[in-house]
Motif scaffolding. Structure first.
Motif, mmCIF file in Angstrom:
data_model
loop_
_atom_site.group_PDB
_atom_site.id
_atom_site.type_symbol
_atom_site.label_atom_id
_atom_site.label_comp_id
_atom_site.label_asym_id
_atom_site.label_seq_id
_atom_site.Cartn_x
_atom_site.Cartn_y
_atom_site.Cartn_z
ATOM 1 N N THR A 267 2.414 8.327 9.313
ATOM 2 C CA THR A 267 2.835 7.172 8.524
ATOM 3 C C THR A 267 2.003 5.954 8.874
ATOM 4 O O THR A 267 1.541 5.216 7.989
ATOM 5 C CB THR A 267 4.326 6.881 8.767
ATOM 6 O OG1 THR A 267 5.095 8.028 8.405
ATOM 7 C CG2 THR A 267 4.788 5.673 7.975
ATOM 8 N N ARG A 268 1.800 5.711 10.172
ATOM 9 C CA ARG A 268 0.965 4.583 10.611
ATOM 10 C C ARG A 268 -0.423 4.671 9.992
ATOM 11 O O ARG A 268 -0.960 3.670 9.473
ATOM 12 C CB ARG A 268 0.858 4.618 12.128
ATOM 13 C CG ARG A 268 -0.097 3.574 12.730
ATOM 14 C CD ARG A 268 -0.577 4.026 14.096
ATOM 15 N NE ARG A 268 -1.384 5.239 13.990
ATOM 16 C CZ ARG A 268 -1.628 6.056 15.015
ATOM 17 N NH1 ARG A 268 -1.085 5.820 16.197
ATOM 18 N NH2 ARG A 268 -2.397 7.133 14.835
ATOM 19 N N ASP A 269 -1.030 5.855 10.015
ATOM 20 C CA ASP A 269 -2.389 6.008 9.505
ATOM 21 C C ASP A 269 -2.446 5.798 7.994
ATOM 22 O O ASP A 269 -3.421 5.237 7.476
ATOM 23 C CB ASP A 269 -2.938 7.385 9.873
ATOM 24 C CG ASP A 269 -3.161 7.544 11.368
ATOM 25 O OD1 ASP A 269 -3.191 6.519 12.077
ATOM 26 O OD2 ASP A 269 -3.309 8.693 11.829
ATOM 27 N N ARG A 270 -1.419 6.236 7.281
ATOM 28 C CA ARG A 270 -1.402 5.996 5.841
ATOM 29 C C ARG A 270 -1.286 4.508 5.533
ATOM 30 O O ARG A 270 -1.988 3.989 4.645
ATOM 31 C CB ARG A 270 -0.245 6.752 5.183
ATOM 32 C CG ARG A 270 -0.512 8.227 4.936
ATOM 33 C CD ARG A 270 0.609 8.854 4.133
ATOM 34 N NE ARG A 270 0.681 8.282 2.786
ATOM 35 C CZ ARG A 270 1.643 8.570 1.916
ATOM 36 N NH1 ARG A 270 2.627 9.390 2.273
ATOM 37 N NH2 ARG A 270 1.644 8.029 0.711
ATOM 38 N N ALA A 275 -4.229 -0.283 3.673
ATOM 39 C CA ALA A 275 -4.542 -1.699 3.880
ATOM 40 C C ALA A 275 -6.044 -1.926 3.927
ATOM 41 O O ALA A 275 -6.556 -2.929 3.405
ATOM 42 C CB ALA A 275 -3.895 -2.192 5.175
ATOM 43 N N VAL A 276 -6.786 -1.006 4.552
ATOM 44 C CA VAL A 276 -8.243 -1.129 4.626
ATOM 45 C C VAL A 276 -8.883 -0.909 3.255
ATOM 46 O O VAL A 276 -9.809 -1.625 2.854
ATOM 47 C CB VAL A 276 -8.807 -0.118 5.648
ATOM 48 C CG1 VAL A 276 -10.333 -0.064 5.573
ATOM 49 C CG2 VAL A 276 -8.365 -0.488 7.060
ATOM 50 N N ALA A 303 -5.703 6.841 -2.985
ATOM 51 C CA ALA A 303 -4.529 7.108 -3.814
ATOM 52 C C ALA A 303 -3.406 6.126 -3.496
ATOM 53 O O ALA A 303 -2.763 5.577 -4.404
ATOM 54 C CB ALA A 303 -4.062 8.545 -3.603
ATOM 55 N N ASP A 304 -3.162 5.882 -2.207
ATOM 56 C CA ASP A 304 -2.106 4.941 -1.827
ATOM 57 C C ASP A 304 -2.426 3.525 -2.304
ATOM 58 O O ASP A 304 -1.542 2.801 -2.783
ATOM 59 C CB ASP A 304 -1.925 4.947 -0.311
ATOM 60 C CG ASP A 304 -1.203 6.197 0.182
ATOM 61 O OD1 ASP A 304 -0.495 6.837 -0.619
ATOM 62 O OD2 ASP A 304 -1.359 6.541 1.372
#
Length: 384
Positions: A267-270, A275-276, A303-304
């Motif tokens: 979740t943190r990485d997504r 954000a990046v 995609a996110d």
């Protein structure tokens, strides 16, 4: 149930809580919990005597897990609270069903049913609450919350999943008054409740009520509940995307919030990846620009980020869905040349190798990832 009744007689065991509530409202039942007047050691013996597996998952608190046909059933002795500190309770065992019901959080969770399907409603309001979509504390809301401050989040989580209309006013007032007590809770307990809430079919009313009561600011001060979440709910049920809409597109802030809540690494990485990628993502991108973004940031991050843009501009959601399909389907290629290819052209290992490979990669991306002609392009870069 038959094993327990063989040891304790009729009415020594009843299904309890969520399985009864969900059965009454026609919702899927995931976990089956059982309450019993048997003491934990008696429960353990009864389960083993019936040839079932018994696991002492919480003997001190009265819980033994029975495993039947690979399905676990948590069986807990009736309890009453002796003392609480806002997080944990010291309990005493009882054989009084009303005492057990009185220590539960909400009236819809204080429902019992026997093996014949007869429902018992000690508070007198649980069945009606389930039918009406009301989430109401058992007894005094402030008392229930002070026993365990996680019940503040559980109130909003249960409302998101099972509530209808407006949240209970007395419960909201108690949550607002006692919100500071949530600082005693572990980050893992908070994040689990938050993510489960966000996974509800439509958490918008619950999230708006959380924000109004000051609960959202307590657990996620970076968050802003508003139009982006509203639009994200229309797009799908992914709780991580919904969480993204509450946070700014700032990698530093997102990573700090993830660390504080001790979110899972995935979740943190997504959150950080989106954000990046977000500043480079728009709904008017060409197909080559989408592929370039996927190559640089990864398909998941693109995609996110597209979901975020679609939440910002719902009118362009059609364009976003087309770009989303491309981002999710395009296989990110590997860099087709490396240091060995440059060595064959006479380039000595060193800084020049890195410069040439970067120049090749930039042109390869700009040309939309051609599948051949790599040696010729590299040779052109090497020529003086």
């Amino acid at each position: 149930m038959a094993a327990l009744e063989a040891a304790g007689g009729p009415d020594c065991a009843r299904f309890v809580g969520g399985c009864v509530r969900n059965a009454l409202i026609g919702a899927p039942v995931a976990d089956v919990d059982i309450a019993t007047t048997l003491k934990p050691e008696e429960t353990d013996r009864a389960i083993r005597a019936a040839g079932l597996k018994a696991v002492p998952t919480g003997i001190a608190h009265g819980t033994v897990t029975a495993v039947s046909e690979r399905q676990p059933f948590e069986i807990t002795t009736l309890r009453r609270d002796v003392s609480t500190d806002g997080r944990n309770a010291t309990v005493a065992f009882t054989d009084d069903w009303a005492e057990d019901a009185a220590r539960r959080d909400f009236r819809v969770n204080a429902l019992y049913a026997d093996g014949e399907g007869r429902v018992f409603d000690p508070t007198g309001e649980g069945i009606a609450d389930a039918a009406a979509g009301r989430i109401v504390f058992v007894g005094d809301p402030e008392t229930r919350i002070q026993e365990d401050y996680l019940r503040i989040l559980r109130f909003f989580r249960f409302f998101a999943w099972y509530g209808r209309g407006e949240p209970d006013a007395a419960a909201l007032a108690a949550c607002r008054a006692l919100v500071s007590g949530m600082s005693r809770l572990s980050a893992e307990r908070v994040s689990k409740e938050l993510m489960t809430l966000l996974a509800a079919p439509d958490p918008r009313v619950a999230m708006a009520a959380m924000a109004e009561a000051g609960v959202l600011a307590q657990i996620l001060p970076e968050a802003v509940a508003g139009p982006l979440l509203e639009a994200a709910v229309e797009q799908g049920t992914d709780p991580v995307i919904r969480l993204m809409t509450l946070l700014p597109s700032d990698e530093r802030i997102v990573r700090a919030a993830s660390a504080r809540l001790r979110l899972p690494n995935s979740t943190r990485d997504r959150l950080a990846g989106a954000a990046v990628a977000a500043p480079a993502i728009g709904l008017t991108m060409s197909d080559p620009e989408v592929r370039a973004a996927v190559y640089r940031f990864g398909g998941r991050a693109v995609a996110d980020a597209l979901h975020l843009r679609m939440a910002e501009r719902p009118a362009q959601a059609g364009d976003g869905r087309r770009l989303l399909a491309l981002a999710e389907a395009w296989p990110r290629p590997s860099m087709p040349v490396g240091g060995r290819d440059l060595a064959r052209l006479g380039v000595e290992p060193g800084p020049e190798t890195g410069r040439l490979l970067k120049a090749f990669e930039d042109r390869w991306i700009a040309d939309d990832f051609p599948a051949d002609g790599h040696a010729e392009r590299l040779a052109v870069l090497v020529r003086p």
